[in-house]
Design a protein around this motif. Sequence first.
Motif, mmCIF file in Angstrom:
data_model
loop_
_atom_site.group_PDB
_atom_site.id
_atom_site.type_symbol
_atom_site.label_atom_id
_atom_site.label_comp_id
_atom_site.label_asym_id
_atom_site.label_seq_id
_atom_site.Cartn_x
_atom_site.Cartn_y
_atom_site.Cartn_z
ATOM 1 N N THR A 169 -10.330 -22.709 12.011
ATOM 2 C CA THR A 169 -9.086 -23.412 11.693
ATOM 3 C C THR A 169 -8.842 -23.428 10.195
ATOM 4 O OG1 THR A 169 -9.389 -24.820 13.643
ATOM 5 C CG2 THR A 169 -7.827 -25.575 11.986
ATOM 6 N N ALA B 293 -7.610 -20.022 9.134
ATOM 7 C CA ALA B 293 -6.206 -19.853 9.550
ATOM 8 C C ALA B 293 -5.273 -20.640 8.637
ATOM 9 C CB ALA B 293 -6.041 -20.298 11.002
ATOM 10 N N ALA B 294 -5.714 -21.826 8.217
ATOM 11 C CA ALA B 294 -4.895 -22.645 7.322
ATOM 12 C C ALA B 294 -4.765 -22.001 5.949
ATOM 13 C CB ALA B 294 -5.507 -24.041 7.202
ATOM 14 N N TYR C 201 -2.339 -19.209 6.074
ATOM 15 C CA TYR C 201 -0.948 -19.663 6.045
ATOM 16 C C TYR C 201 -0.433 -19.726 4.607
ATOM 17 C CZ TYR C 201 3.160 -22.610 6.786
ATOM 18 O OH TYR C 201 4.437 -23.114 6.803
ATOM 19 N N ARG D 206 -5.846 -15.264 14.818
ATOM 20 C CA ARG D 206 -4.723 -16.134 15.197
ATOM 21 C C ARG D 206 -5.126 -16.989 16.391
ATOM 22 N NH1 ARG D 206 0.841 -16.620 14.305
ATOM 23 N NH2 ARG D 206 1.930 -17.626 16.039
ATOM 24 N N TRP E 66 -5.300 -30.851 7.072
ATOM 25 C CA TRP E 66 -4.275 -29.993 6.476
ATOM 26 C C TRP E 66 -2.880 -30.602 6.598
ATOM 27 C CZ3 TRP E 66 -4.404 -26.322 3.030
ATOM 28 C CH2 TRP E 66 -5.603 -25.633 2.814
ATOM 29 N N THR F 15 2.291 -26.789 5.412
ATOM 30 C CA THR F 15 0.918 -26.345 5.628
ATOM 31 C C THR F 15 0.751 -25.893 7.071
ATOM 32 O OG1 THR F 15 0.261 -28.649 6.045
ATOM 33 C CG2 THR F 15 -0.120 -27.775 3.818
ATOM 34 N N TYR F 16 -0.432 -25.437 7.368
ATOM 35 C CA TYR F 16 -0.746 -24.866 8.680
ATOM 36 C C TYR F 16 -0.569 -25.903 9.789
ATOM 37 C CZ TYR F 16 -3.725 -22.778 12.335
ATOM 38 O OH TYR F 16 -4.226 -22.276 13.500
ATOM 39 N N GLY G 188 2.198 -25.076 16.755
ATOM 40 C CA GLY G 188 2.277 -23.897 15.900
ATOM 41 C C GLY G 188 3.491 -23.042 16.205
#
Length: 669
Positions: free
Chosen positions: A242, A245-246, A249, A258, A649, A660-661, A666
């Motif tokens: 996570t 992934a953040a 972003y 993803r 986040w 932010t992510y 999503g």
Amino acid sequence: MSVPVAQQDKPHVPGVANISHVKSRGVTLRAMVLALVLAVINDYWLVQLEVVRISYPTYASPFYNCVFTLLVLTVANLAVRGRWPGLALSRIELITIYAMLSITSAVCSHLMLMPLVSSMGYAYFFKTPENGWDKLFIDRLPEWLLVSDMESLKRFYYGNSTLYDPANFMPWIGPIVAWSIFTAIVLFTMLCINSILRKQWVESERLTFPIIILPLEMTEESGALFRSRLMWLGFAISGTLTMIAALNYLYPSIPCIRIIRQNVGQYVVTPPWNAMGAIIVGFYFWAIGIAFLMPLELSFSCWFFYWITKFELVASRAMGLHELQVVGGGFDRTYPFLHSQAYGAYIGFFVMSMWAGRHYLRRVFRTAFLGTKEEDESREAIKYRTAILGAVGGTLFLCAFALKMGMSIWVVSLFFVLYFILAVVVSRIRAELGFPVADMYPMGPQYLMTTASGTQNIDAQNLVGFSMFTWFNKSYGSHPAPHQAESFKLSERTGATARRMFVALMIAGVLAMPLGFWMLLQMYYNNGAATANVELYALKHGQETWNQLTGWLKQPQPPNKLGMGFVGVGFIISMALGWLRLRFISFPLHPLAYALAPCWGVAQIWMPIFIGSTAKFLVLRFGGLRIYRQALPFVFGLILGELTVGSIWTIIGVVLGIPTYDFWPGKVG
């Protein structure tokens, strides 16, 4: 309905079984005060996430803002307990705070209070000669429930002002008081119904309540979860992915896997297979973990019926049925009438559930009014007589409220009966399946009534009433009723008294609307509801509500007989599935999963449910119950890792005022 669940399929939570022997302060005043303080912070956080930026904590249970708050509070409490044991919160106090935050978050959510605030001034501010609202319905609106002061609304929509100017807040006070009383009575009525059903669901049928397993384990007095290496391994895996992934972003050059949803259905272009439409694939760790906790046959049913609905769409396209436009309004007007089927299935399951519990309900009634004492009510939140009279009295109050709006007695009576039936069903979905995203759109009572009778046979004032009640019937994804039922289960598992939990939940319910209004209006007067400072649903909720009413009034529709026929089809299939589950213990298909199949929630997380259920099957098949229990801390870690890092986040985004992510749900890729 009592549905047998294999004993070996019930998750075991270490430390819970003997909790009744742990000394505790119980549900205390300080816990309730702390919960209300935290509710202000949580509501502010929710408003920033669900209105200012697109992220929806309340679209899935457990609400990730509540889990994160409980985690921070629990970790801090462990430190306090080590140094000042007398000041530390007990497990019951932590659970009370979590339960109250769940109620206030449900009320302040994108699917409850936020649509109401969006609608309260919209019709007055955006009426024009072109849309003709002035002549069509403005004079029918109950002004005591809406805001029509144009100066106040101008600042509400354009921002750069403050809520604390009397010219701004005074027009809102009357409607806020009225809607707050209305909502408090709705929540009280739900509490009474949940109090009646608690013993049947918790003690007789022993429903698993999968959603509560994580907060129970987090608050276990010994803190065993946080000493588990497996938990921290799961936390590290999901938290790290996570985090990456953040960072991706913000810095797209950083490679990542993803996790959030993407639509692979866009690549299916060949008829009739393209009739399946969007096929969402995501790999949410928290949803995989919830699926691992769900009863196996129920998690299997969820993704199985999802694909059955997709094949129904393909079959309709192959036979050309999708081109037939059915006359009438309501749920849907095209084959295969998935929403109509779903509603029939919900009603069918409710009938089966009440039929299975008929003997218990008779004993409750006789205990309440004939003094037979057939059921022990000493451990209940309130006496059975009080609960029954409270539910009836609450419903009568709500009917009187609607009558004052100008609605007809037969319409409001049917409306609220259907509403509380659906409240029981959505509570049952969470108690039995543990499915976290039971949004049930569009299942509000108004849709069945407009399907059955057509809008042409419902007078304009009742259609206005339907529009006024859209805000709490838009979708049931954040419905408060399941949280109440789960709170009673939490109190039973931790040794708290149901009566004190009832009081705590009612306090949260009474104050939830005023707190939510405060946070929302403060933000709107600062940012402006019609500006780029907020997301589209700040206006879209109100727009959808009044545009739907415009369509009802300008183009009245006859009854949708074929749609009602498919309601009957769904009812029959649901009853048949229920009978098969009672007749054959190993029958894997659940009627509630059939009902849920067309909903948005199943479409988003069918893949994580598939992964979690497959993992559980393999663990039980090759490792047995002992290995399954040993794997639970790892699963808890997977859930907490994603929820914790994802929550941090979102907080960074709120504090710094940057996008932010969004780890749930999503943006679709």
